[in-house]
Design a protein around this motif. Sequence first.
Motif, PDB file in Angstrom:
ATOM      1  N   LEU A  92      31.495  42.157  43.397  1.00 26.64           N
ATOM      2  CA  LEU A  92      32.624  41.313  42.999  1.00 26.64           C
ATOM      3  C   LEU A  92      32.168  40.223  42.037  1.00 26.64           C
ATOM      4  O   LEU A  92      32.824  39.942  41.035  1.00 26.64           O
ATOM      5  CB  LEU A  92      33.287  40.679  44.226  1.00 26.64           C
ATOM      6  CG  LEU A  92      34.246  41.563  44.995  1.00 26.64           C
ATOM      7  CD1 LEU A  92      34.661  40.885  46.301  1.00 26.64           C
ATOM      8  CD2 LEU A  92      35.472  41.876  44.154  1.00 26.64           C
ATOM      9  N   PHE A 146      33.814  41.014  38.556  1.00 23.81           N
ATOM     10  CA  PHE A 146      35.186  40.522  38.610  1.00 23.81           C
ATOM     11  C   PHE A 146      35.349  39.008  38.673  1.00 23.81           C
ATOM     12  O   PHE A 146      36.451  38.510  38.500  1.00 23.81           O
ATOM     13  CB  PHE A 146      35.916  41.146  39.803  1.00 23.81           C
ATOM     14  CG  PHE A 146      35.995  42.633  39.713  1.00 23.81           C
ATOM     15  CD1 PHE A 146      36.827  43.249  38.806  1.00 23.81           C
ATOM     16  CD2 PHE A 146      35.203  43.425  40.529  1.00 23.81           C
ATOM     17  CE1 PHE A 146      36.890  44.624  38.705  1.00 23.81           C
ATOM     18  CE2 PHE A 146      35.259  44.806  40.450  1.00 23.81           C
ATOM     19  CZ  PHE A 146      36.104  45.410  39.530  1.00 23.81           C
ATOM     20  N   SER A 147      34.316  38.266  38.933  1.00 17.50           N
ATOM     21  CA  SER A 147      34.491  36.821  39.077  1.00 17.50           C
ATOM     22  C   SER A 147      33.707  36.070  38.005  1.00 17.50           C
ATOM     23  O   SER A 147      32.778  36.593  37.401  1.00 17.50           O
ATOM     24  CB  SER A 147      34.056  36.359  40.466  1.00 17.50           C
ATOM     25  OG  SER A 147      32.691  36.624  40.660  1.00 17.50           O
TER      26      SER A 147
END
Length: 135
Positions: A96, A100-101
């Motif tokens: 993640l 995605f972050s």
Amino acid sequence: MIVGGLGTLVNEGVFLLSAHSMPIFFSLGLAIELSIIFNFVLNDIWTFKDRRVGSFIKRLLKFHVSSFSGGIVQYITVILLLVAFLHFSNISEILLFLFFSYIKAQSLFLAVINFIGIVSGFAVRFITSLKYVWA
């Protein structure tokens, strides 16, 4: 030395500017790629201008091939250091974070980690560039 130093500044600047607005997976890759192109152009017009062989595109491709292993070393080093220092508890948190972050770490922390990665890939880049691109 000058080209490498300037390339380091490009790498650090792009990484620091992009790490807060896009995932690390992409911002680190962008920083590495732009610094490779920057270093090639400076080396081609200045450092190794008397050792040019082949077309501009051929030299650029050879430079990318020679820089690839150093870029991979830098990329892996930075990711491993970030994972180690940010203390993720499982692989899904790591994925993640990478894809995605956006990182919320301080710029000095990111700059130091990236610089360690740059130094780790430097020797590989330099040797392959000298022996392969402008040989």
